[in-house]
Motif scaffolding. Sequence first.
Motif, PDB file in Angstrom:
ATOM      1  N   LEU A   1       6.731   5.995  15.353  1.00  0.00           N
ATOM      2  CA  LEU A   1       7.616   4.837  15.458  1.00  0.00           C
ATOM      3  C   LEU A   1       7.182   3.697  14.542  1.00  0.00           C
ATOM      4  O   LEU A   1       8.014   2.971  13.999  1.00  0.00           O
ATOM      5  CB  LEU A   1       7.653   4.366  16.912  1.00  0.00           C
ATOM      6  CG  LEU A   1       8.004   5.460  17.930  1.00  0.00           C
ATOM      7  CD1 LEU A   1       7.904   4.910  19.355  1.00  0.00           C
ATOM      8  CD2 LEU A   1       9.392   6.032  17.672  1.00  0.00           C
ATOM      9  N   ASP A   2       5.874   3.534  14.378  1.00  0.00           N
ATOM     10  CA  ASP A   2       5.365   2.474  13.509  1.00  0.00           C
ATOM     11  C   ASP A   2       3.938   2.849  13.122  1.00  0.00           C
ATOM     12  O   ASP A   2       3.153   3.244  13.982  1.00  0.00           O
ATOM     13  CB  ASP A   2       5.383   1.125  14.224  1.00  0.00           C
ATOM     14  CG  ASP A   2       5.035  -0.029  13.296  1.00  0.00           C
ATOM     15  OD1 ASP A   2       5.304   0.095  12.091  1.00  0.00           O
ATOM     16  OD2 ASP A   2       4.502  -1.043  13.776  1.00  0.00           O
ATOM     17  N   ALA A   3       3.636   2.744  11.841  1.00  0.00           N
ATOM     18  CA  ALA A   3       2.294   3.110  11.379  1.00  0.00           C
ATOM     19  C   ALA A   3       1.857   2.144  10.281  1.00  0.00           C
ATOM     20  O   ALA A   3       1.798   2.509   9.101  1.00  0.00           O
ATOM     21  CB  ALA A   3       2.275   4.555  10.879  1.00  0.00           C
ATOM     22  N   PRO A   4       1.546   0.905  10.648  1.00  0.00           N
ATOM     23  CA  PRO A   4       1.158  -0.086   9.626  1.00  0.00           C
ATOM     24  C   PRO A   4      -0.248   0.165   9.102  1.00  0.00           C
ATOM     25  O   PRO A   4      -1.074   0.817   9.747  1.00  0.00           O
ATOM     26  CB  PRO A   4       1.242  -1.406  10.392  1.00  0.00           C
ATOM     27  CG  PRO A   4       0.969  -1.024  11.812  1.00  0.00           C
ATOM     28  CD  PRO A   4       1.564   0.343  12.001  1.00  0.00           C
TER      29      PRO A   4
ATOM     30  N   ARG B   1     -10.489   7.332  10.432  1.00  0.00           N
ATOM     31  CA  ARG B   1     -10.078   7.190  11.834  1.00  0.00           C
ATOM     32  C   ARG B   1      -8.622   6.767  11.903  1.00  0.00           C
ATOM     33  O   ARG B   1      -8.194   5.863  11.184  1.00  0.00           O
ATOM     34  CB  ARG B   1     -10.946   6.154  12.552  1.00  0.00           C
ATOM     35  CG  ARG B   1     -12.428   6.479  12.562  1.00  0.00           C
ATOM     36  CD  ARG B   1     -13.224   5.359  13.213  1.00  0.00           C
ATOM     37  NE  ARG B   1     -14.661   5.600  13.176  1.00  0.00           N
ATOM     38  CZ  ARG B   1     -15.576   4.744  13.610  1.00  0.00           C
ATOM     39  NH1 ARG B   1     -15.195   3.576  14.132  1.00  0.00           N
ATOM     40  NH2 ARG B   1     -16.869   5.039  13.526  1.00  0.00           N
ATOM     41  N   ILE B   2      -7.879   7.419  12.780  1.00  0.00           N
ATOM     42  CA  ILE B   2      -6.463   7.101  12.969  1.00  0.00           C
ATOM     43  C   ILE B   2      -6.236   6.745  14.435  1.00  0.00           C
ATOM     44  O   ILE B   2      -6.110   7.630  15.294  1.00  0.00           O
ATOM     45  CB  ILE B   2      -5.561   8.287  12.566  1.00  0.00           C
ATOM     46  CG1 ILE B   2      -5.748   8.636  11.102  1.00  0.00           C
ATOM     47  CG2 ILE B   2      -4.094   7.951  12.854  1.00  0.00           C
ATOM     48  CD1 ILE B   2      -5.255   7.578  10.138  1.00  0.00           C
ATOM     49  N   PRO B   3      -6.208   5.455  14.761  1.00  0.00           N
ATOM     50  CA  PRO B   3      -5.941   5.075  16.162  1.00  0.00           C
ATOM     51  C   PRO B   3      -4.461   5.271  16.500  1.00  0.00           C
ATOM     52  O   PRO B   3      -3.581   4.787  15.789  1.00  0.00           O
ATOM     53  CB  PRO B   3      -6.334   3.594  16.212  1.00  0.00           C
ATOM     54  CG  PRO B   3      -6.192   3.117  14.797  1.00  0.00           C
ATOM     55  CD  PRO B   3      -6.482   4.291  13.903  1.00  0.00           C
ATOM     56  N   LEU B   4      -4.194   6.001  17.572  1.00  0.00           N
ATOM     57  CA  LEU B   4      -2.823   6.255  18.011  1.00  0.00           C
ATOM     58  C   LEU B   4      -2.542   5.481  19.292  1.00  0.00           C
ATOM     59  O   LEU B   4      -3.318   5.536  20.251  1.00  0.00           O
ATOM     60  CB  LEU B   4      -2.596   7.756  18.246  1.00  0.00           C
ATOM     61  CG  LEU B   4      -2.813   8.680  17.049  1.00  0.00           C
ATOM     62  CD1 LEU B   4      -2.540  10.124  17.437  1.00  0.00           C
ATOM     63  CD2 LEU B   4      -1.923   8.261  15.887  1.00  0.00           C
ATOM     64  N   LYS B   5      -1.450   4.764  19.308  1.00  0.00           N
ATOM     65  CA  LYS B   5      -1.030   3.990  20.480  1.00  0.00           C
ATOM     66  C   LYS B   5       0.240   4.630  21.017  1.00  0.00           C
ATOM     67  O   LYS B   5       1.300   4.578  20.381  1.00  0.00           O
ATOM     68  CB  LYS B   5      -0.797   2.535  20.087  1.00  0.00           C
ATOM     69  CG  LYS B   5      -0.394   1.639  21.241  1.00  0.00           C
ATOM     70  CD  LYS B   5      -0.377   0.176  20.793  1.00  0.00           C
ATOM     71  CE  LYS B   5       0.598  -0.061  19.669  1.00  0.00           C
ATOM     72  NZ  LYS B   5       0.677  -1.477  19.262  1.00  0.00           N
TER      73      LYS B   5
ATOM     74  N   SER C   1       1.986   3.399  16.444  1.00  0.00           N
ATOM     75  CA  SER C   1       2.777   3.580  17.663  1.00  0.00           C
ATOM     76  C   SER C   1       3.514   4.907  17.573  1.00  0.00           C
ATOM     77  O   SER C   1       4.333   5.116  16.670  1.00  0.00           O
ATOM     78  CB  SER C   1       3.775   2.434  17.823  1.00  0.00           C
ATOM     79  OG  SER C   1       3.115   1.200  17.954  1.00  0.00           O
ATOM     80  N   VAL C   2       3.227   5.800  18.513  1.00  0.00           N
ATOM     81  CA  VAL C   2       3.838   7.134  18.501  1.00  0.00           C
ATOM     82  C   VAL C   2       4.349   7.468  19.898  1.00  0.00           C
ATOM     83  O   VAL C   2       3.903   6.899  20.898  1.00  0.00           O
ATOM     84  CB  VAL C   2       2.834   8.210  18.045  1.00  0.00           C
ATOM     85  CG1 VAL C   2       2.318   7.906  16.643  1.00  0.00           C
ATOM     86  CG2 VAL C   2       1.681   8.339  19.028  1.00  0.00           C
TER      87      VAL C   2
END
Length: 762
Positions: free
Chosen positions: A493-496, A639-643, A482-483
């Motif tokens: 904000l959150d990067a689990p 791969r880095i999925p960004l939300k 979450s960015v």
Amino acid sequence: MNRPRWLAALLLALLVPLGSATPGVADDKRPPGAAKGRDLSMQEENPLLTSPFEPIEKLRYDLWRELPKADKNEAWNPYRNGAAVYLDPTMLDYDHQVMPLLKETTTFSHTGRQAWAASVVRVDPLREYLKRAAVQRLDDAKWGELVVVSALNIQKSKQRHSEDVIQKVLDKYGIGDEAELLGSSERQNCSRCARLYRPDTPLVFGHPYDISVQEWVDREVEIAWARNKVAHLGPEAERRAEKGVREKYQERVKRRNATAKDKLVTDLGEVRRGLEARYGHEPSPAFSVGPEECPDQGTGTQSMGLQQTLVLTAAAKAANPCDDAEDTPRAATGLGSVLAAPGTGTGGIDFSSMELRYLSDPGDGSGLQYSFSADFKPLKGDARTATGRAALSQSSDAFFVWLSLAPQNFWVNLNPDEPERIVDDRLGRTDAGRVLLEADLRMKKTVGELIHPHSKPGRKFWNRVRGDCMSFRNWILPAPASVHQDGDRLYILDAPLDVKMETQYLKDNGASSAASCPEQDKATEDHNEALFRDLILPRLKKAINTAPEYAELRRVHLARVAAEWYRELSRTKDTTYGDLIDSGDIDSWRRTGDWQPTDTFDRYVDSYTKGEFKVTDRTTEGDTTYVRSYVYGGVDLTRIPLKTVPDDRFTSDFAGLPQRVDRSLNAPSAAAGDETVWLGSPTPRQARAGVGAPAEREAQGKQEGQAEQEAQEPVSSGTWALWLLPALLLAPIALLWLRRRRLDAARRASHLRRNAVGRPRR
């Protein structure tokens, strides 16, 4: 004067209280006079360089760094005395005293002319100044640190000496004098302030000051004799005789105080030069230079000693960050000033929890802004600044590695049958590659601990497992991060991190997996996998996202998130390090030392073959059943999925975060009631130009509204002048240019006229 010495001794004896009851200022029976204590000027050429004064001098430096330019010398004003009180943590309530005290002043509190700080210091350098019983009590309780409150006095206020400021802070948090282990003061504590300490509290001071107890007794005896000698001449003669005696002692005290002031001028000058060399620069360059621009400066993951770190100068020119870097000092930043602090004197910041949470490229080629979050854990976390410097270097190095190498190579794999597929060759030469491999090995060990039959989840697991073969193929993967993006600013904000079993991992990648236990039917394999996913996998995920042993993995993963965003940003605008992307050049971020990827692989194979990951003691109805278990898998950050978090939610759920981050660029920042501290740095060019200086930050903070005012730094008189300047110029704006220039000249001279006004002594 001939007079019986026994009379002075008798008077002194009558004034000394019996017993050792805790005194109050009003009912204290100790004789008047400066506090008795240890005069360190008798032992040291510059007593302010000794350990009891270190928090005071660091407070002066912090004040100097925060004050507007015209007021900076006020921090080193020799008429402002500094004092400190060291507190016994065994006598403090951690949640209601230690935490709020240290949280209120992550660095220091400066309100008007008042300045004080609370921090954590090591016991060892102070042992010789403490009572033996106190040292033994701390050793028995295994406390290696103390809480210290230091303060400067408020000028023009006889009732607000530095000791008064400290006492007010202690009273606020209900801290009694029984917790005081040691008191230190640049000047000898005056007669009134001496009563703020218990009679048995050890005191040390830098230079003698005020009238001593013996001098006070001698003076009273002399006054009595002088009055008696002229008593036959009448009351006026007695008053003149008394006045003469008092003036003699006043002159003596005046000379002593002047000597103390002169020596403090010299001592503080030496302290100032030392502190500027010690704290005045970033401990190491980070997020600021490209590999093609600068030679290796010994950063990265090498462990540097504090002395080496403190003399490094992190400098950068606007167009070329490396030109003249060795000659041009860089202003201290929020993170840099804290990491330059000695030992553990950082106010309770747990540097092992540092994580990159903010990145910005202003687009002017000056470099990057960044800010880390860290937990606030006084006396419990890792307060060693060496840990913080290592975390900073690791994050910075990983960020540039993730930019320079192609994302498809960001994986590692520990499989005893695939020694040729451990890690990409170039990634394996970096610290980021080492972290991924070590995390993969650590994951396999964690699985082994969780499924051990002697553990609670392990017992449940083996009671329900089927068959005689079990394969654990797990991959650590990024979960959606979450960015929030605000122009050229990124807030993470959150990067689990997620953990998937290989069947799901391969399915997500469009591949199929071969059976790990080919002699076992598919229904049994599906049952065992579901059992593992239900009982073990949630605990494994929790460990990877929270356990200290995975902190390095989380740190490089956050750098990977930042790098992925930076890649996207560089596609739409010019960025400082856009040319690094996919360049393949990792020379400046090669891992130093003897470690090789095969070292980790060999440790895994050794553990695997010796049975660390193979459970062989499952018993069913008295018969021993040997269950073969295999632990494969790896770490995949390709791969880095960004939300993206939209503006309205960011504003509502993370109110005040941008302001805290902005403040962190210059000084540690935290919100009231929050146990997170923000530590950041502006770009090299901004740091050199002083962007975000106190007055500017205060002006920005005033516009942010009442919600953030409790967390703002206090406002100095110079700051008020800058705020009011535009309004003051509205009226004369229509006047002639010459008239305006005269007004400007008068305004610029105002600081000189103010500094020319004599300051009263303490």
